[in-house]
Write an enzyme that holds these catalytic residues in place. Sequence first.
Site, PDB file in Angstrom:
ATOM      1  N   HIS A  36    -133.128  32.180  22.335  1.00  7.69           N
ATOM      2  CA  HIS A  36    -132.555  33.420  21.797  1.00  7.69           C
ATOM      3  C   HIS A  36    -131.047  33.417  21.973  1.00  7.69           C
ATOM      4  O   HIS A  36    -130.537  33.393  23.086  1.00  7.69           O
ATOM      5  CB  HIS A  36    -133.162  34.641  22.518  1.00  7.69           C
ATOM      6  CG  HIS A  36    -134.512  35.009  21.990  1.00  7.69           C
ATOM      7  ND1 HIS A  36    -135.009  36.286  22.028  1.00  7.69           N
ATOM      8  CD2 HIS A  36    -135.459  34.258  21.398  1.00  7.69           C
ATOM      9  CE1 HIS A  36    -136.216  36.311  21.477  1.00  7.69           C
ATOM     10  NE2 HIS A  36    -136.518  35.085  21.098  1.00  7.69           N
TER      11      HIS A  36
ATOM     12  N   TYR B 161    -133.100  46.277  23.631  1.00  9.86           N
ATOM     13  CA  TYR B 161    -133.048  47.181  24.789  1.00  9.86           C
ATOM     14  C   TYR B 161    -132.611  48.544  24.263  1.00  9.86           C
ATOM     15  O   TYR B 161    -131.556  48.654  23.629  1.00  9.86           O
ATOM     16  CB  TYR B 161    -132.028  46.692  25.823  1.00  9.86           C
ATOM     17  CG  TYR B 161    -132.438  45.437  26.573  1.00  9.86           C
ATOM     18  CD1 TYR B 161    -132.240  44.165  26.036  1.00  9.86           C
ATOM     19  CD2 TYR B 161    -133.014  45.518  27.843  1.00  9.86           C
ATOM     20  CE1 TYR B 161    -132.596  43.024  26.742  1.00  9.86           C
ATOM     21  CE2 TYR B 161    -133.379  44.376  28.560  1.00  9.86           C
ATOM     22  CZ  TYR B 161    -133.167  43.137  28.001  1.00  9.86           C
ATOM     23  OH  TYR B 161    -133.520  42.009  28.699  1.00  9.86           O
TER      24      TYR B 161
ATOM     25  N   PRO C 213    -136.265  44.946  36.553  1.00  9.57           N
ATOM     26  CA  PRO C 213    -136.390  43.909  35.523  1.00  9.57           C
ATOM     27  C   PRO C 213    -135.397  44.029  34.358  1.00  9.57           C
ATOM     28  O   PRO C 213    -135.329  43.121  33.525  1.00  9.57           O
ATOM     29  CB  PRO C 213    -137.835  44.072  35.018  1.00  9.57           C
ATOM     30  CG  PRO C 213    -138.252  45.433  35.437  1.00  9.57           C
ATOM     31  CD  PRO C 213    -137.460  45.798  36.642  1.00  9.57           C
TER      32      PRO C 213
ATOM     33  N   LYS D  71    -133.576  39.161  35.675  1.00  9.46           N
ATOM     34  CA  LYS D  71    -132.972  38.262  36.666  1.00  9.46           C
ATOM     35  C   LYS D  71    -133.929  37.777  37.766  1.00  9.46           C
ATOM     36  O   LYS D  71    -133.640  36.777  38.433  1.00  9.46           O
ATOM     37  CB  LYS D  71    -131.782  38.961  37.346  1.00  9.46           C
ATOM     38  CG  LYS D  71    -130.588  39.102  36.442  1.00  9.46           C
ATOM     39  CD  LYS D  71    -129.876  37.778  36.273  1.00  9.46           C
ATOM     40  CE  LYS D  71    -128.985  37.725  35.060  1.00  9.46           C
ATOM     41  NZ  LYS D  71    -129.567  37.064  33.899  1.00  9.46           N
TER      42      LYS D  71
ATOM     43  N   TYR E 124    -125.867  38.031  31.597  1.00 13.27           N
ATOM     44  CA  TYR E 124    -127.231  37.945  31.053  1.00 13.27           C
ATOM     45  C   TYR E 124    -127.696  36.494  30.930  1.00 13.27           C
ATOM     46  O   TYR E 124    -128.840  36.176  31.261  1.00 13.27           O
ATOM     47  CB  TYR E 124    -127.294  38.648  29.687  1.00 13.27           C
ATOM     48  CG  TYR E 124    -128.712  38.886  29.201  1.00 13.27           C
ATOM     49  CD1 TYR E 124    -129.415  40.034  29.584  1.00 13.27           C
ATOM     50  CD2 TYR E 124    -129.357  37.963  28.388  1.00 13.27           C
ATOM     51  CE1 TYR E 124    -130.718  40.251  29.163  1.00 13.27           C
ATOM     52  CE2 TYR E 124    -130.663  38.166  27.958  1.00 13.27           C
ATOM     53  CZ  TYR E 124    -131.337  39.320  28.345  1.00 13.27           C
ATOM     54  OH  TYR E 124    -132.633  39.525  27.928  1.00 13.27           O
TER      55      TYR E 124
HETATM   56  P1  RFL Z   1    -144.079  35.906  43.284  1.00 12.21           P
HETATM   57  O1  RFL Z   1    -144.183  35.521  41.871  1.00 12.21           O
HETATM   58  O2  RFL Z   1    -144.406  37.301  43.671  1.00 12.21           O
HETATM   59  O3  RFL Z   1    -144.990  34.886  44.093  1.00 12.21           O
HETATM   60  C1  RFL Z   1    -145.299  35.071  45.471  1.00 12.21           C
HETATM   61  C2  RFL Z   1    -146.639  34.445  45.763  1.00 12.21           C
HETATM   62  O4  RFL Z   1    -146.933  34.582  47.160  1.00 12.21           O
HETATM   63  C3  RFL Z   1    -148.286  34.977  47.319  1.00 12.21           C
HETATM   64  N1  RFL Z   1    -148.455  35.656  48.612  1.00 12.21           N
HETATM   65  C4  RFL Z   1    -148.942  35.061  49.712  1.00 12.21           C
HETATM   66  N2  RFL Z   1    -149.348  33.808  49.948  1.00 12.21           N
HETATM   67  C5  RFL Z   1    -149.803  33.514  51.198  1.00 12.21           C
HETATM   68  N3  RFL Z   1    -149.860  34.431  52.206  1.00 12.21           N
HETATM   69  C6  RFL Z   1    -149.465  35.690  52.003  1.00 12.21           C
HETATM   70  N4  RFL Z   1    -149.526  36.597  53.002  1.00 12.21           N
HETATM   71  C7  RFL Z   1    -148.971  36.051  50.728  1.00 12.21           C
HETATM   72  N5  RFL Z   1    -148.481  37.201  50.195  1.00 12.21           N
HETATM   73  C8  RFL Z   1    -148.184  36.954  48.920  1.00 12.21           C
HETATM   74  C9  RFL Z   1    -148.542  35.866  46.120  1.00 12.21           C
HETATM   75  O5  RFL Z   1    -149.946  35.970  45.838  1.00 12.21           O
HETATM   76  C10 RFL Z   1    -147.771  35.146  45.020  1.00 12.21           C
HETATM   77  O6  RFL Z   1    -148.566  34.209  44.324  1.00 12.21           O
HETATM   78  O7  RFL Z   1    -142.616  35.605  43.878  1.00 12.21           O
HETATM   79  P2  RFL Z   1    -141.535  34.472  43.467  1.00 12.21           P
HETATM   80  O8  RFL Z   1    -142.183  33.122  43.415  1.00 12.21           O
HETATM   81  O9  RFL Z   1    -140.388  34.710  44.359  1.00 12.21           O
HETATM   82  O10 RFL Z   1    -141.129  34.801  41.958  1.00 12.21           O
HETATM   83  C11 RFL Z   1    -140.435  35.976  41.628  1.00 12.21           C
HETATM   84  C12 RFL Z   1    -140.817  36.466  40.236  1.00 12.21           C
HETATM   85  O11 RFL Z   1    -142.217  36.529  40.136  1.00 12.21           O
HETATM   86  C13 RFL Z   1    -140.212  37.846  39.920  1.00 12.21           C
HETATM   87  O12 RFL Z   1    -138.893  37.911  40.405  1.00 12.21           O
HETATM   88  C14 RFL Z   1    -140.170  38.118  38.408  1.00 12.21           C
HETATM   89  O13 RFL Z   1    -141.455  38.257  37.887  1.00 12.21           O
HETATM   90  C15 RFL Z   1    -139.363  39.400  38.117  1.00 12.21           C
HETATM   91  N6  RFL Z   1    -139.358  39.766  36.686  1.00 12.21           N
HETATM   92  C16 RFL Z   1    -138.528  39.121  35.797  1.00 12.21           C
HETATM   93  N7  RFL Z   1    -137.725  38.117  36.213  1.00 12.21           N
HETATM   94  C17 RFL Z   1    -136.935  37.444  35.306  1.00 12.21           C
HETATM   95  O14 RFL Z   1    -136.202  36.527  35.732  1.00 12.21           O
HETATM   96  N8  RFL Z   1    -136.941  37.724  33.957  1.00 12.21           N
HETATM   97  C18 RFL Z   1    -137.725  38.717  33.459  1.00 12.21           C
HETATM   98  O15 RFL Z   1    -137.750  38.899  32.245  1.00 12.21           O
HETATM   99  C19 RFL Z   1    -138.538  39.476  34.387  1.00 12.21           C
HETATM  100  N9  RFL Z   1    -139.336  40.458  33.952  1.00 12.21           N
HETATM  101  C20 RFL Z   1    -140.190  40.780  36.217  1.00 12.21           C
HETATM  102  C21 RFL Z   1    -140.145  41.111  34.831  1.00 12.21           C
HETATM  103  C22 RFL Z   1    -141.054  41.476  37.067  1.00 12.21           C
HETATM  104  C23 RFL Z   1    -141.832  42.488  36.563  1.00 12.21           C
HETATM  105  N10 RFL Z   1    -142.674  43.170  37.475  1.00 12.21           N
HETATM  106  C24 RFL Z   1    -144.074  43.188  37.347  1.00 12.21           C
HETATM  107  C25 RFL Z   1    -142.121  43.629  38.728  1.00 12.21           C
HETATM  108  C26 RFL Z   1    -140.938  42.125  34.318  1.00 12.21           C
HETATM  109  C27 RFL Z   1    -141.758  42.845  35.181  1.00 12.21           C
HETATM  110  C28 RFL Z   1    -142.559  43.969  34.591  1.00 12.21           C
HETATM  111  C1  PHB Z   2    -140.297  40.444  29.298  1.00 10.60           C
HETATM  112  O1  PHB Z   2    -140.421  39.893  28.196  1.00 10.60           O
HETATM  113  O2  PHB Z   2    -141.262  40.631  30.054  1.00 10.60           O
HETATM  114  C2  PHB Z   2    -138.963  40.932  29.719  1.00 10.60           C
HETATM  115  C3  PHB Z   2    -137.840  40.609  28.954  1.00 10.60           C
HETATM  116  C4  PHB Z   2    -136.594  41.070  29.342  1.00 10.60           C
HETATM  117  C5  PHB Z   2    -136.462  41.845  30.475  1.00 10.60           C
HETATM  118  C6  PHB Z   2    -137.574  42.144  31.255  1.00 10.60           C
HETATM  119  C7  PHB Z   2    -138.828  41.696  30.874  1.00 10.60           C
HETATM  120  O3  PHB Z   2    -135.231  42.310  30.821  1.00 10.60           O
END
Ligand code: RFL
Ligand code: PHB
Length: 388
Positions: free
Chosen positions: A72, A200, A292, A296, A383
């Site tokens: 993108h 957005y 989110p 990041k 971004y």
């Molecule tokens: P995770 O993915 O939460 O993985 C952690 C893992 O640890 C396990 N765990 C355990 N394991 C052993 N013993 C325990 N006691 C444990 N407790 C937990 C868990 O089961 C899990 O498998 O952390 P990690 O690896 O640091 O990754 C971080 C990302 O997942 C997170 O920052 C992103 O998803 C945030 N996020 C976004 N980030 C972006 O860079 N771009 C995006 O577009 C974006 N969109 C989002 C998002 C997060 C969202 N939510 C749900 C908060 C959109 C949403 C809606």
């Molecule tokens: C997504 O596609 O889940 C998404 C994209 C951009 C954002 C957050 C989430 O800033």
Amino acid sequence: MRTQVAIIGSGPAGLLLGQLLRKAGIDAVIVERRSRDYVLSRIRAGVLERGTVDLLAAVGAGARLRREGLVHDGFDLLFDGQRQRIDLRGLTGSAVTVYGQTEATRDLMEARDESGATSFYEAENVALHDIDGQAPRVSFVHGGRAHQLSCEFIAGCDGFHGVSRASIPERALRTYERLYPFGWLGVLSETPPVSHELIYVNHARGFALCSMRSSHRSRYYLQCPIDASIEAWPDDRFWDELRARLDSETAQSLVVGPSIEKSIAPLRSFVAEPMRVGRLLLAGDAAHIVPPTGAKGLNLAASDVHYLSEALIAHYRGSNRELDGYSARALARVWKAVRFSWWMTSLMHRFDDDSGFGAKMQQAELSYLASSRAAQTALAENYIGLPF
Ligand code: RFL
Ligand code: PHB
């Protein structure tokens, strides 16, 4: 059992770290609380920075991403009923890649399987021991059997609710937090995206985001009350509300369909300092959370793990300087992403604001953004991701 680095958590941070260490000949075992399928069922991030894409490629998990990832070159800000394109490519010379976190996680798991490394899924009662000493350990129960994993370092990659940060004595950590008074209601649907780039939306009814996973799969979000329940949001209500927050042209071209996933996420900024305590090193959501809005979170997990792998590799080659500097180096980048995510969240959401001052500030800032290439460049360079 014995390994060099015990990795807690098999999210993007833990899996990517495992592959980076493996490439350097460092042995690491992953201990994950959930099942593989559960980890893969979490629909989260969708936007990858260039640096994250490069890291995935460097560890041999980039082939499908190269084929299926959507590059993108820009996105739209929609406010006052007008769409303002932010030309990422034109402003910075770079772009982002839309590729689901689920897919990146699957690719990393497959790369790990191929390398024959050991992972324990569905580990119960995971506990960290002696993080301050020379010989830390991880204990857990797997398949009904108690295990002890002796190691030289523990990488806490277990997300915001994990056991790693919770194992650090309170006096050794300083935390910073901001909770936002709303959440994001997300829907995934098997429908073509409403636009070929992300939109957005700043609207009087609240923020909205139009995103995607592929040419036939869409991801949409709505700002919702912090205490909203999924049951109160049947699909029809979601689509009606989304349409109401879009300009009429975009609303008319919205294709709707049954949701295949629907979830509510709270929004928060959180940082724990330092990211290293003794032989425990935190990375990703275990150390920090961003709302989110700036896309990041996953990308910060990737940059942390890049710094961490460099520090551990240097240690095994005889230098501890990089390990000593890990926390400061990672946090310098983390705080900039925390700032950007907070800024973009503040700019785009509706806040309870009786005086109307906040809404006027948003309008002024959005209008400035629309008229100033310098302002657009500052947005675009954050971004696409600051260098690491
Ligand atoms: P995770 O993915 O939460 O993985 C952690 C893992 O640890 C396990 N765990 C355990 N394991 C052993 N013993 C325990 N006691 C444990 N407790 C937990 C868990 O089961 C899990 O498998 O952390 P990690 O690896 O640091 O990754 C971080 C990302 O997942 C997170 O920052 C992103 O998803 C945030 N996020 C976004 N980030 C972006 O860079 N771009 C995006 O577009 C974006 N969109 C989002 C998002 C997060 C969202 N939510 C749900 C908060 C959109 C949403 C809606
Ligand atoms: C997504 O596609 O889940 C998404 C994209 C951009 C954002 C957050 C989430 O800033």
